[in-house]
Design a protein around this motif. Sequence first.
Motif, short mmCIF file in Angstrom:
data_model
loop_
_atom_site.label_atom_id
_atom_site.label_comp_id
_atom_site.label_asym_id
_atom_site.label_seq_id
_atom_site.Cartn_x
_atom_site.Cartn_y
_atom_site.Cartn_z
N SER A 210 33.90 16.71 23.74
CA SER A 210 32.55 16.27 23.38
C SER A 210 32.52 14.75 23.19
O SER A 210 31.54 14.10 23.56
N ARG B 209 30.35 12.25 25.66
CA ARG B 209 29.44 11.23 25.12
C ARG B 209 29.85 9.84 25.63
O ARG B 209 28.99 9.04 25.99
N PHE C 56 29.07 19.10 18.12
CA PHE C 56 28.20 17.95 17.89
C PHE C 56 28.46 17.45 16.47
O PHE C 56 27.74 17.77 15.54
N VAL D 272 27.99 15.26 14.03
CA VAL D 272 27.28 14.19 13.33
C VAL D 272 27.33 14.46 11.83
O VAL D 272 27.35 15.62 11.41
N PHE E 103 29.34 9.19 18.69
CA PHE E 103 28.24 9.95 18.09
C PHE E 103 27.38 9.08 17.17
O PHE E 103 26.44 9.57 16.56
#
Length: 193
Positions: free
Chosen positions: A19, A23, A41, A43, A164
């Motif tokens: 991931s 990104r 994800f 975050v 991120f």
Amino acid sequence: MTEVLGYKWFATQGGDFGSFITRSIAIQFPALVRAQHLNMFPVPPPTLWSAPMAYLRWCLSGVLYSDFEREAIRVRRNFEIDQSGYLEQQRTRPQTLGFALGDSPTGLLAWFVEKFHDWGHVHEAFDPETTITLVVMHWIQGATPGLRFYREAFGSRREAEKTFETYVSCPTGVSMYAKEQLHKSIRSAASGL
């Protein structure tokens, strides 16, 4: 993708460490990446300053979040409290850990199986032959190279985390699976709404 395979544009998909790579590709080549799909994800929770409405919703998550969103928070907290020690070890002491795991095939197998148990449906996804094959692949090359990239990615320069923290303009899809450790596609938190 463009120079060797000749594609004019492409979509990317990544999970776990992929991931961050996905990104990064979208950040470096925004004209080429038309869409990205992630199944992790990572975050952080929203803050009052970064996303005020998402923060207020997060503060009232016991009332405003769906059952799925509350379970996602529980899974993430469990990972941060009980299952992320490997990340700190690999980020701070990859050589020591690499030598220790490289000294014992049984130790390396235990290291892998513990992660498989917590992060996947082991009996469904990893038959004994597949598990042994994955461990042997790391045993043959030595355990240290597979651990060092955590230090390089999550060390003082924070290269991985920055991906991120950077806006990506291409359409992004996120899938969340039952045992994914860094659940955070609670839409309002991820998008800052």
